[in-house]
Write a protein that holds these residues in place. Sequence first.
Motif, PDB file in Angstrom:
ATOM      1  N   TRP C  25       0.812  -1.121  -0.188  1.00 45.73           N
ATOM      2  CA  TRP C  25       0.312  -0.039   0.192  1.00 45.73           C
ATOM      3  C   TRP C  25       0.795   1.314  -0.029  1.00 45.73           C
ATOM      4  O   TRP C  25       0.596   2.064  -0.868  1.00 45.73           O
ATOM      5  CB  TRP C  25      -0.944   0.014   1.057  1.00 45.73           C
ATOM      6  CG  TRP C  25      -1.786   1.161   1.314  1.00 45.73           C
ATOM      7  CD1 TRP C  25      -3.000   1.371   0.997  1.00 45.73           C
ATOM      8  CD2 TRP C  25      -1.386   2.434   1.987  1.00 45.73           C
ATOM      9  NE1 TRP C  25      -3.516   2.633   1.221  1.00 45.73           N
ATOM     10  CE2 TRP C  25      -2.494   3.305   1.931  1.00 45.73           C
ATOM     11  CE3 TRP C  25      -0.373   2.926   2.866  1.00 45.73           C
ATOM     12  CZ2 TRP C  25      -2.692   4.468   2.410  1.00 45.73           C
ATOM     13  CZ3 TRP C  25      -0.538   4.181   3.167  1.00 45.73           C
ATOM     14  CH2 TRP C  25      -1.600   4.951   3.196  1.00 45.73           C
ATOM     15  N   TRP C  28       2.707   1.777  -3.274  1.00 50.18           N
ATOM     16  CA  TRP C  28       1.688   2.153  -4.543  1.00 50.18           C
ATOM     17  C   TRP C  28       1.355   3.700  -4.212  1.00 50.18           C
ATOM     18  O   TRP C  28       1.312   4.398  -5.026  1.00 50.18           O
ATOM     19  CB  TRP C  28       0.289   1.303  -4.466  1.00 50.18           C
ATOM     20  CG  TRP C  28      -0.556   1.798  -5.164  1.00 50.18           C
ATOM     21  CD1 TRP C  28      -1.795   2.230  -4.744  1.00 50.18           C
ATOM     22  CD2 TRP C  28      -0.863   1.825  -6.575  1.00 50.18           C
ATOM     23  NE1 TRP C  28      -2.843   2.750  -6.010  1.00 50.18           N
ATOM     24  CE2 TRP C  28      -2.066   2.698  -6.811  1.00 50.18           C
ATOM     25  CE3 TRP C  28      -0.092   1.643  -7.502  1.00 50.18           C
ATOM     26  CZ2 TRP C  28      -2.473   2.752  -8.247  1.00 50.18           C
ATOM     27  CZ3 TRP C  28      -0.272   2.261  -8.875  1.00 50.18           C
ATOM     28  CH2 TRP C  28      -1.437   2.644  -9.104  1.00 50.18           C
ATOM     29  N   THR C  32       0.760   7.601  -6.102  1.00 52.10           N
ATOM     30  CA  THR C  32      -0.524   8.386  -6.413  1.00 52.10           C
ATOM     31  C   THR C  32      -0.668   9.652  -5.686  1.00 52.10           C
ATOM     32  O   THR C  32       0.254  10.290  -4.984  1.00 52.10           O
ATOM     33  CB  THR C  32      -1.529   7.404  -5.815  1.00 52.10           C
ATOM     34  OG1 THR C  32      -1.669   7.400  -4.624  1.00 52.10           O
ATOM     35  CG2 THR C  32      -1.446   5.929  -6.727  1.00 52.10           C
ATOM     36  N   PHE C  44      -2.848   7.927 -10.403  1.00 53.16           N
ATOM     37  CA  PHE C  44      -1.540   7.592 -10.719  1.00 53.16           C
ATOM     38  C   PHE C  44      -0.574   8.830 -11.067  1.00 53.16           C
ATOM     39  O   PHE C  44      -0.974   9.278 -12.265  1.00 53.16           O
ATOM     40  CB  PHE C  44      -1.286   6.333 -11.352  1.00 53.16           C
ATOM     41  CG  PHE C  44       0.098   5.873 -11.784  1.00 53.16           C
ATOM     42  CD1 PHE C  44       0.608   4.932 -10.565  1.00 53.16           C
ATOM     43  CD2 PHE C  44       0.763   6.265 -12.897  1.00 53.16           C
ATOM     44  CE1 PHE C  44       2.056   4.480 -10.940  1.00 53.16           C
ATOM     45  CE2 PHE C  44       2.205   5.747 -12.991  1.00 53.16           C
ATOM     46  CZ  PHE C  44       2.773   5.077 -12.050  1.00 53.16           C
TER      47      PHE C  44
END
Lengths: 364, 289, 288
Positions: C25, C28, C32, C44
């Motif tokens: 998480w 990622w 973003t 993104f």
Amino acid sequence: MAQVVLKDLNKMYDDVHAVKDVNLNILDKEFVVLVGPSGCGKSTTLRMIAGLEEITSGEIQIGNRVVNDLPPKDRDIAMVFQNYALYPHMTVYDNMAFGLKMRKFPKAEIQKRVQDAAEILGIQELLKRKPRQLSGGQRQRVAVGRAIVRHPQVFLFDEPLSNLDAKLRVQMRVELKRLHNRLETTAIYVTHDQVEAMTLGDRVVVMKDGWIQQVGEPLEVYGRPRNRFVAGFIGSPAMNFIETTVADGAGALWVECAGLRLRVPAERSARLAGKRRQAVVLGIRPEDLHPATGADPVDLTCEAVVDVVEPLGSDILLDVKVGNCVIVVRVDPSVRLRQHDKIRLAFTPERIHFFDAKTEESLQ
Amino acid sequence: MTRRRLRGLGRGGLCALVVAGALFPISFMLVQALKTPQEDVFGHPLIVRAPTLDNFRELFGEARQERGLVGRVLLRTYPVVRWLENTLLVFGASIVLTLGLSVMAGYGLGWLRPPGWRGWRRGLLATYAIPHTILFIPLYQVVIRLGLEDSLAALILTYPMLALPFCVWLLSAYWERLPRALEDAARVDGASRPAVFFRILLPLSTPVLVAAGVFTLGTVASDFMLASVFLTDPRVQTLPVGVGTMDVGLEELPAVAAINLLAIPLALLCGVFVRSYVRGLAAAMAEGA
Amino acid sequence: MVAAWLLLAPAAVMVAGVLAYPVAWEAWTSLTDLSPQRSGPARFVGLRNYVELATNPVYRFWPAAAATLAFVGLTGAVKLALGLGLALLLQRPFRGRALVLLAVFLPWVYPASVAVIGWYWTLNPPLVTSYSRLAADLKQAVDGAFGSGAWALASVGLFNVWRGAAFTGVFLLAGVQAVPADLFDYARLECPSPWRRFWFVTVPLLRPFLALAVFLSLTTGLADLANVWMLTGGRVVFPVLGTEAYWLGVQAGQLGPAAALSLTLVPPLALVLWALFRLVDPPEERPR
Ligand SMILES: Nc1ncnc2c1ncn2[C@@H]1O[C@H](COP(=O)(O)OP(=O)(O)OP(=O)(O)O)[C@@H](O)[C@H]1O
Ligand SMILES: [Mg+2]
């Protein structure tokens, strides 16, 4: 000139009295071996000489200088440890050079000394390796090597051979002796192996429970042990001990027990005369017994039954029963005997030892 | 003689300094906890003249009215006993879980040594390099997804992550170095593999297990962050979180008392094992780690 | 073999299970523009967060990185030095050693979760106490010299040193005892200068233990910081990578940059880890 003198040396750990009133005069160039069973205080004594262990009381002199308060590095000694204590992060060369480097010797001198030592010990090829790339015997040599590069006044060895296999141990023993003959440096050597003690030592110091039991040349300690402990400790296989009683008869003294009755040789009678009807311990080494022949006087022989036969090649060890006790006899390999055979054993009269049953002192 | 005595003196002085430095904060906090409000304000910072257990009693809701300084209404009562129970439960369960898992993994890696076992061990240790700064945000999402918010289970399941890698390292390093002959001898005598493990390897490893246990307790007991995120309901909080929510402006003394209440017994409990701890670490790391 | 994997599995699942999703998480999110203050799905944005961090002074990344380095480096060095000193002090037996050892051990086992509360409030007393004046003066002096929040950071540092030196000391004492005593005895015989003895013998022999101690003290240094932000709700405002990430993520709601920020700690820690494995656990099997 480095004699080592120990005066009334004592060491107390919290509750253990490890070394008791040790007095010892080690001469210059002498090779002295401290020997005794595990835990008898040999290492402690050696470590006090080295300065690694504080002295509880007493005095240590090295080369006429009292060193009690001298830190180890200033005592001019070199020590070889049982586990060699080689530094894993240094090459053999650096390990051997360590003591000299730390004392700021010039580089050229260090190199020369290390090369010389390596040559003496035959380890020139190993100088670039790390200790973990060496075999046990090689490590042992390096450990000795880094002691000799220092040209110390005294060498201290703490069981340096005990981690080697039997064959290598014999070989290194000879080399150490040769080395000592060549360097002529005073050496104090600790071992629990009495064969090492006998073969290496100019003099042997037998210890037990922190006490010195006897100090003497190897053959003296072997031939005239001061007490039962020394008699049993020195010599392999160990001396046989037989509990006997002193008796009178036919104008002589006799010692007897079940299955055994021996006439005390005339020259020993004096010490035993006061012991009539009392217990004494008879000691006889396996090599001082032999199968009786016509030449042996009958009153110095006894009947025995063979229990175990151990052929060693050079000779044969017999475990035989005499009355209730089992004793060991060393006989010529030509003797052919089997279990349960009967045999008549003769005692070599001048080699018989008597010990007081209570004090265990020799009745010589 | 003088030289030796001098060295002894030097060492004594150093030791005194060390002991003072180590114990000063502990004793300072204890002293504050024993003070009355008056002494807290007007007394000497380092000494307590009239030590009292009032702050502790107040913590358990007994000595409320004796405090005249602040009106009673302002003061919350705190479920301190619950907090203590929760704390001990979480710590105990985490230690049991961590030790159990690390013994299994340590045996698997250090004794059975499957191919690549070093890699696994390193991989576990490498998790320490993950900074925990904002990790609690996604972690909390997971906790919610599992329905574990405000549940002690959330802590019991996450705490092993803090200590387990090191414990596995320790135990596997120790077992890696034990001679194989231990097992061979026992198996020749007819012992099965599990029997060898439970009868021989495990008993031999007691100091290492103690070391791992103390390390786990020390590590788990130092977390404030996760506990404060996962537990918001006062009734399920652990003591550190609970104390953290106390209004220190109003209730400094009971808060300090609560700190002592947990810390001193726990520290002494670990202190009892200090020798085993050192011995266990040393045993596991002998021969250059 | 199967048994080995089965035994390893629970531990691996435990650790990976807890960490896998959060790490993924975080990785990622750092790519973003996720934020709870903005409706609509996260977009993104590639490496923009990282670029922003490095270039936009609003994020105070470089000062924070420098402060972090200083904090971790300084506390790490002090902890190591003190710890090593303690270990060497306790190396040889003397009367009372057991008690000194116990005292040295206590700061680490005194549970940090509550100790940090006591410590923090002690050094930043919230209301009038007998030493408030003293503490306030100190705070003012330090904050005046290094910027606001410096005193709070320093108090965390002091706490971390107190506790970390205890851990390091006991850990290194174990290290000293794991090295055969002969090796130190030999050095005592051969080396006249304690200083050279220390550098030529003690340090090299203890190197693997030193490495492990440094690594553990780095990670606990960061953890102690984390505890304090949590405790004070971000009141420790001196910019350190961790506090900044926390502030950005929780207070300002910019989760993307916050995740990126905290991930910048990974490469240096990984580097330390790599060095650690080289020292502690050399790849080749040692000849036995
Ligand atoms: N540091 C110590 N603390 C307490 N007792 C000790 C210590 N070192 C040795 N001892 C005790 O002192 C006695 C003598 O020990 P020492 O090491 O000198 O024996 P040793 O003759 O060298 O034996 P070994 O042949 O096993 O090496 C033993 O009883 C031992 O238990
Ligand atoms: Mg010995």
